[in-house]
Scaffold this motif. Structure first.
Motif, PDB file in Angstrom:
ATOM      1  N   MET A 136       0.800  -1.225   0.000  1.00  0.00           N
ATOM      2  CA  MET A 136       0.000   0.000   0.000  1.00  0.00           C
ATOM      3  C   MET A 136       0.836   1.280   0.000  1.00  0.00           C
ATOM      4  O   MET A 136       0.338   2.356  -0.348  1.00  0.00           O
ATOM      5  N   VAL A 137       2.106   1.164   0.374  1.00  0.00           N
ATOM      6  CA  VAL A 137       2.955   2.351   0.504  1.00  0.00           C
ATOM      7  C   VAL A 137       3.019   3.135  -0.799  1.00  0.00           C
ATOM      8  O   VAL A 137       2.844   4.365  -0.818  1.00  0.00           O
ATOM      9  N   GLN A 138       3.233   2.436  -1.892  1.00  0.00           N
ATOM     10  CA  GLN A 138       3.355   3.119  -3.194  1.00  0.00           C
ATOM     11  C   GLN A 138       2.026   3.749  -3.616  1.00  0.00           C
ATOM     12  O   GLN A 138       1.994   4.877  -4.117  1.00  0.00           O
ATOM     13  N   ALA A 139       0.941   3.021  -3.398  1.00  0.00           N
ATOM     14  CA  ALA A 139      -0.383   3.565  -3.740  1.00  0.00           C
ATOM     15  C   ALA A 139      -0.667   4.825  -2.928  1.00  0.00           C
ATOM     16  O   ALA A 139      -1.198   5.812  -3.466  1.00  0.00           O
ATOM     17  N   ASP A 140      -0.288   4.812  -1.650  1.00  0.00           N
ATOM     18  CA  ASP A 140      -0.498   5.985  -0.792  1.00  0.00           C
ATOM     19  C   ASP A 140       0.288   7.196  -1.290  1.00  0.00           C
ATOM     20  O   ASP A 140      -0.196   8.336  -1.219  1.00  0.00           O
ATOM     21  N   GLU A 141       1.484   6.934  -1.790  1.00  0.00           N
ATOM     22  CA  GLU A 141       2.310   8.028  -2.307  1.00  0.00           C
ATOM     23  C   GLU A 141       1.631   8.700  -3.500  1.00  0.00           C
ATOM     24  O   GLU A 141       1.604   9.925  -3.604  1.00  0.00           O
ATOM     25  N   TYR A 142       1.093   7.890  -4.391  1.00  0.00           N
ATOM     26  CA  TYR A 142       0.394   8.453  -5.552  1.00  0.00           C
ATOM     27  C   TYR A 142      -0.883   9.186  -5.134  1.00  0.00           C
ATOM     28  O   TYR A 142      -1.228  10.220  -5.718  1.00  0.00           O
ATOM     29  N   PHE A 143      -1.547   8.654  -4.121  1.00  0.00           N
ATOM     30  CA  PHE A 143      -2.752   9.313  -3.621  1.00  0.00           C
ATOM     31  C   PHE A 143      -2.410  10.698  -3.073  1.00  0.00           C
ATOM     32  O   PHE A 143      -3.125  11.671  -3.327  1.00  0.00           O
ATOM     33  N   LYS A 144      -1.306  10.791  -2.330  1.00  0.00           N
ATOM     34  CA  LYS A 144      -0.875  12.080  -1.769  1.00  0.00           C
ATOM     35  C   LYS A 144      -0.543  13.081  -2.873  1.00  0.00           C
ATOM     36  O   LYS A 144      -0.708  14.288  -2.708  1.00  0.00           O
ATOM     37  N   GLN A 145      -0.052  12.565  -4.003  1.00  0.00           N
ATOM     38  CA  GLN A 145       0.296  13.434  -5.132  1.00  0.00           C
ATOM     39  C   GLN A 145      -0.923  13.753  -5.997  1.00  0.00           C
ATOM     40  O   GLN A 145      -0.813  14.350  -7.059  1.00  0.00           O
ATOM     41  N   ASP A 146      -2.096  13.319  -5.538  1.00  0.00           N
ATOM     42  CA  ASP A 146      -3.366  13.549  -6.232  1.00  0.00           C
ATOM     43  C   ASP A 146      -3.505  12.712  -7.500  1.00  0.00           C
ATOM     44  O   ASP A 146      -4.355  13.013  -8.343  1.00  0.00           O
ATOM     45  N   SER A 147      -2.679  11.662  -7.616  1.00  0.00           N
ATOM     46  CA  SER A 147      -2.849  10.708  -8.718  1.00  0.00           C
ATOM     47  C   SER A 147      -3.785   9.613  -8.216  1.00  0.00           C
ATOM     48  O   SER A 147      -3.389   8.456  -8.005  1.00  0.00           O
ATOM     49  N   VAL A 148      -5.028  10.005  -8.018  1.00  0.00           N
ATOM     50  CA  VAL A 148      -5.995   9.150  -7.329  1.00  0.00           C
ATOM     51  C   VAL A 148      -6.298   7.877  -8.115  1.00  0.00           C
ATOM     52  O   VAL A 148      -6.369   6.777  -7.541  1.00  0.00           O
ATOM     53  N   LEU A 149      -6.486   8.000  -9.423  1.00  0.00           N
ATOM     54  CA  LEU A 149      -6.805   6.831 -10.240  1.00  0.00           C
ATOM     55  C   LEU A 149      -5.676   5.810 -10.213  1.00  0.00           C
ATOM     56  O   LEU A 149      -5.913   4.598 -10.139  1.00  0.00           O
ATOM     57  N   ASN A 152      -6.366  -9.298  -3.401  1.00  0.00           N
ATOM     58  CA  ASN A 152      -5.289 -10.260  -3.135  1.00  0.00           C
ATOM     59  C   ASN A 152      -5.063 -10.547  -1.657  1.00  0.00           C
ATOM     60  O   ASN A 152      -4.475 -11.577  -1.316  1.00  0.00           O
ATOM     61  N   TYR A 153      -5.505  -9.631  -0.801  1.00  0.00           N
ATOM     62  CA  TYR A 153      -5.266  -9.813   0.642  1.00  0.00           C
ATOM     63  C   TYR A 153      -6.583  -9.800   1.423  1.00  0.00           C
ATOM     64  O   TYR A 153      -6.643  -9.320   2.545  1.00  0.00           O
ATOM     65  N   SER A 154      -7.596 -10.360   0.812  1.00  0.00           N
ATOM     66  CA  SER A 154      -8.932 -10.400   1.411  1.00  0.00           C
ATOM     67  C   SER A 154      -8.902 -11.003   2.823  1.00  0.00           C
ATOM     68  O   SER A 154      -8.216 -11.997   3.077  1.00  0.00           O
ATOM     69  N   GLY A 155      -9.647 -10.388   3.730  1.00  0.00           N
ATOM     70  CA  GLY A 155      -9.742 -10.892   5.097  1.00  0.00           C
ATOM     71  C   GLY A 155      -8.711 -10.343   6.050  1.00  0.00           C
ATOM     72  O   GLY A 155      -8.760 -10.618   7.252  1.00  0.00           O
ATOM     73  N   THR A 156      -7.764  -9.556   5.553  1.00  0.00           N
ATOM     74  CA  THR A 156      -6.707  -9.008   6.414  1.00  0.00           C
ATOM     75  C   THR A 156      -7.025  -7.559   6.808  1.00  0.00           C
ATOM     76  O   THR A 156      -7.838  -6.887   6.172  1.00  0.00           O
ATOM     77  N   ASP A 157      -6.333  -7.086   7.847  1.00  0.00           N
ATOM     78  CA  ASP A 157      -6.489  -5.687   8.253  1.00  0.00           C
ATOM     79  C   ASP A 157      -6.039  -4.751   7.139  1.00  0.00           C
ATOM     80  O   ASP A 157      -6.613  -3.684   6.938  1.00  0.00           O
ATOM     81  N   GLY A 158      -4.999  -5.169   6.434  1.00  0.00           N
ATOM     82  CA  GLY A 158      -4.498  -4.352   5.327  1.00  0.00           C
ATOM     83  C   GLY A 158      -5.543  -4.155   4.248  1.00  0.00           C
ATOM     84  O   GLY A 158      -5.736  -3.043   3.740  1.00  0.00           O
ATOM     85  N   ALA A 159      -6.225  -5.233   3.886  1.00  0.00           N
ATOM     86  CA  ALA A 159      -7.282  -5.141   2.867  1.00  0.00           C
ATOM     87  C   ALA A 159      -8.437  -4.279   3.362  1.00  0.00           C
ATOM     88  O   ALA A 159      -9.062  -3.543   2.587  1.00  0.00           O
ATOM     89  N   ASN A 160      -8.721  -4.361   4.659  1.00  0.00           N
ATOM     90  CA  ASN A 160      -9.795  -3.559   5.243  1.00  0.00           C
ATOM     91  C   ASN A 160      -9.482  -2.061   5.134  1.00  0.00           C
ATOM     92  O   ASN A 160     -10.340  -1.261   4.747  1.00  0.00           O
ATOM     93  N   ILE A 161      -8.238  -1.696   5.462  1.00  0.00           N
ATOM     94  CA  ILE A 161      -7.819  -0.289   5.337  1.00  0.00           C
ATOM     95  C   ILE A 161      -7.819   0.142   3.869  1.00  0.00           C
ATOM     96  O   ILE A 161      -8.216   1.268   3.532  1.00  0.00           O
ATOM     97  N   ALA A 162      -7.381  -0.752   2.994  1.00  0.00           N
ATOM     98  CA  ALA A 162      -7.393  -0.445   1.554  1.00  0.00           C
ATOM     99  C   ALA A 162      -8.821  -0.198   1.078  1.00  0.00           C
ATOM    100  O   ALA A 162      -9.062   0.631   0.195  1.00  0.00           O
ATOM    101  N   ARG A 163      -9.776  -0.894   1.685  1.00  0.00           N
ATOM    102  CA  ARG A 163     -11.190  -0.706   1.339  1.00  0.00           C
ATOM    103  C   ARG A 163     -11.622   0.726   1.660  1.00  0.00           C
ATOM    104  O   ARG A 163     -12.320   1.368   0.882  1.00  0.00           O
ATOM    105  N   TYR A 164     -11.208   1.222   2.826  1.00  0.00           N
ATOM    106  CA  TYR A 164     -11.542   2.600   3.214  1.00  0.00           C
ATOM    107  C   TYR A 164     -10.908   3.590   2.229  1.00  0.00           C
ATOM    108  O   TYR A 164     -11.571   4.519   1.757  1.00  0.00           O
TER     109      TYR A 164
END
Length: 234
Positions: free
Chosen positions: A70-83, A102-114
């Motif tokens: 998720m780290v890389q995705a978060d970086e792009y989100f911060k740069q407003d590259s939302v898509l 890919n990580y269904s059922g984990t806390d990580g996937a839950n946060i990614a859902r938000y």
């Protein structure tokens, strides 16, 4: 008196006999079915241990991997590259959608859902935002308030104003953080007014004023006065 004592003794004996008979039956049942009973409890214990092992050695490592991805995705989100944060880049990094899958059922996937819900909201796909946010679960009351508030926003922006109101109320009532309560009680009051629910609107604004007298720089009091007049209150 003697008759009463005899009756009481007889009743006591009957109760004791009944208890003894029940105890005997229970012992007899256990003796006859001890292997089955022990087997059942053994199966429950094994299942519990198996679940613990699954949590400890399968889900926890998977969850850590999800947060790493998720780290890389978060970086792009911060740069407003939302898509890009949402969809990822094949062969390079996973977006929130791939992490959820890919990580269904984990806390990580839950946060990614938000985060996916927030991303969809920013992209104007309000239906997908609501779908993802409703599937996100948390015990944190601040995060839960933000989730409900954003669902309210998404519904209102989809012209589902009446459906959005309860989410603003849940967001306001679900936290004690002043800034969030101020935002969501105000939104709840404004939407209630828009729907012609002046009594409800007055209740939301009055709750806000009682808790935070200086909320919205005195604007809340103006709403209250107007609503009292509209509802015939004093």
């Amino acid at each position: 008196m003697a008759k009463a004592n005899k009756k009481q003794e007889y009743t006591t004996e009957k109760v004791l006999d009944s208890l003894n008979e029940t105890a005997y039956k229970a012992e007899n049942f256990f003796e006859k079915n001890s292997k089955i009973i022990i087997g059942v409890f053994g199966a429950i214990a094994i299942a519990a241990i198996g679940y613990f092992v699954y949590l400890k050695y399968v889900l926890e490592p998977k969850s850590e991997q999800a947060f790493t991805e998720m780290v890389q995705a978060d970086e792009y989100f911060k740069q407003d590259s939302v898509l890009l944060a949402l969809k990822g880049s094949p062969g390079s990094f996973m977006g929130y959608e791939q992490i959820i899958e890919n990580y269904s059922g984990t806390d990580g996937a839950n946060i990614a859902r938000y985060k996916a819900g927030v991303a969809y909201y920013k992209l104007g796909d309000f239906a997908s935002a609501v779908s993802n946010l409703e599937k996100f679960s948390t015990d944190d009351n601040i995060l839960l308030a933000q989730k409900n508030g954003m669902i309210g926003n998404a519904l209102v922006n989809s012209n589902k104003i009446a459906e959005g109101l309860p989410y603003y109320v849940k967001a306001a009532e679900g936290t004690e953080l002043e800034v969030l309560q101020t935002v969501y009680y105000t939104k709840a009051g404004q939407i209630a007014m828009q729907l012609g629910k002046n009594a409800d609107a007055l209740k939301y604004f009055q709750t806000l004023a009682d808790k935070y007298p200086n909320a919205n720089n005195g604007e809340v009091e103006k709403y209250i006065e107007r609503l009292k007049y509209a509802t015939g209150g004093n």
